[in-house]
Design a protein around this motif. Structure first.
Motif, mmCIF file in Angstrom:
data_model
loop_
_atom_site.group_PDB
_atom_site.id
_atom_site.type_symbol
_atom_site.label_atom_id
_atom_site.label_comp_id
_atom_site.label_asym_id
_atom_site.label_seq_id
_atom_site.Cartn_x
_atom_site.Cartn_y
_atom_site.Cartn_z
ATOM 1 N N GLY A 155 0.792 -1.216 0.000
ATOM 2 C CA GLY A 155 0.000 0.000 0.000
ATOM 3 C C GLY A 155 0.829 1.273 0.000
ATOM 4 O O GLY A 155 0.420 2.268 0.584
ATOM 5 N N GLY A 156 2.012 1.222 -0.614
ATOM 6 C CA GLY A 156 2.834 2.412 -0.737
ATOM 7 C C GLY A 156 3.701 2.742 0.456
ATOM 8 O O GLY A 156 4.334 3.794 0.486
ATOM 9 N N GLU A 157 3.759 1.839 1.445
ATOM 10 C CA GLU A 157 4.610 2.127 2.605
ATOM 11 C C GLU A 157 5.199 0.852 3.191
ATOM 12 O O GLU A 157 4.661 -0.241 3.035
ATOM 13 N N TRP A 158 6.336 1.031 3.855
ATOM 14 C CA TRP A 158 6.982 -0.071 4.559
ATOM 15 C C TRP A 158 6.251 -0.328 5.866
ATOM 16 O O TRP A 158 5.822 0.604 6.541
ATOM 17 N N ARG A 159 6.131 -1.613 6.210
ATOM 18 C CA ARG A 159 5.369 -1.999 7.400
ATOM 19 C C ARG A 159 6.174 -2.968 8.269
ATOM 20 O O ARG A 159 6.922 -3.795 7.759
ATOM 21 N N ASP A 160 5.940 -2.846 9.559
ATOM 22 C CA ASP A 160 6.574 -3.742 10.527
ATOM 23 C C ASP A 160 5.788 -5.047 10.613
ATOM 24 O O ASP A 160 4.575 -5.066 10.372
ATOM 25 N N VAL A 161 6.487 -6.113 10.973
ATOM 26 C CA VAL A 161 5.809 -7.383 11.222
ATOM 27 C C VAL A 161 6.178 -7.889 12.611
ATOM 28 O O VAL A 161 7.222 -7.549 13.163
ATOM 29 N N VAL A 162 5.272 -8.694 13.163
ATOM 30 C CA VAL A 162 5.503 -9.344 14.444
ATOM 31 C C VAL A 162 5.807 -10.808 14.150
ATOM 32 O O VAL A 162 5.065 -11.471 13.416
ATOM 33 N N ARG A 163 6.909 -11.297 14.690
ATOM 34 C CA ARG A 163 7.348 -12.673 14.452
ATOM 35 C C ARG A 163 6.941 -13.547 15.630
ATOM 36 O O ARG A 163 7.108 -13.174 16.789
ATOM 37 N N TYR A 164 6.403 -14.727 15.326
ATOM 38 C CA TYR A 164 5.989 -15.718 16.321
ATOM 39 C C TYR A 164 6.652 -17.041 16.007
ATOM 40 O O TYR A 164 6.952 -17.334 14.843
ATOM 41 N N SER A 165 6.840 -17.860 17.029
ATOM 42 C CA SER A 165 7.359 -19.209 16.799
ATOM 43 C C SER A 165 6.662 -20.200 17.722
ATOM 44 O O SER A 165 6.121 -19.845 18.775
ATOM 45 N N LEU A 166 6.699 -21.453 17.289
ATOM 46 C CA LEU A 166 6.219 -22.573 18.093
ATOM 47 C C LEU A 166 7.233 -23.688 17.927
ATOM 48 O O LEU A 166 7.520 -24.102 16.792
#
Length: 173
Positions: A155-166
């Motif tokens: 959408g025209g912008e850089w975005r942060d992500v949340v990382r999860y693990s199991l």
């Protein structure tokens, strides 16, 4: 939570039209999944070659009361060849969202991957604003590992992500 039957199975040819419609429609994909137009036949070609069941990627249909409800996917990842893990994704058709179907489908996928591959780790990430997906991952026993800044462009912008693990050894609800 709904009482509908939710199962996973390999994609069949009859699923391909609904799959293509889902992944090529910005409205159907929803707020966090539209990254622009892509080859609309890519999944059909991969299905013809491998049934979407490859060594490095597995895509299974989510079946809700006998009908196509979306898909779950897993991509083999890892920084070392001796320690691969699966990176997970999910996409439901709009009518299957918000009813617990995604949670059940993802639980089935986790069970499948731990039963049929020797990996120790599963991981998933989601945009920082996708609180619904974060709740699902936490319900399934995933641990929030942190925020990665400016990982995805949408959408025209850089975005942060949340990382999860199991981990295979983690307690699961």
């Amino acid at each position: 939570m709904s009482e509908e039957s939710v199962t996973l199975r390999p994609m069949v040819e009859a699923d391909l039209g609904a799959l293509e419609e889902l992944v090529n429609d910005p409205q159907a994909l929803g707020e966090f999944q539209w990254y622009g137009w892509r080859d609309p036949q890519r999944h059909r070609r991969r299905w013809a070659a491998s049934g979407l069941l490859e060594d490095e990627q597995v895509m299974l249909a989510v079946v809700v009361d006998g009908g196509f409800g979306g898909f779950v996917a897993a991509n083999r990842s890892g920084v070392r060849p001796s320690a691969p893990y699966w990176s997970l994704g999910v996409q439901l058709v709009p009518g299957a969202r918000g009813r617990g179907i995604g949670t059940r489908a993802q639980r089935l996928r986790v069970d499948y991957l731990f039963a049929h591959s020797p990996v120790m780790r599963l991981e998933a990430d989601t945009e920082a604003g996708n609180l619904a997906e974060q709740r699902v991952l936490e319900k399934l026993g995933f641990t929030r590992e942190g925020v990665q800044r400016a990982v995805t462009f949408r959408g025209g912008e850089w975005r942060d992500v949340v990382r999860y693990s199991l981990l295979r050894t983690d307690p699961r609800p």
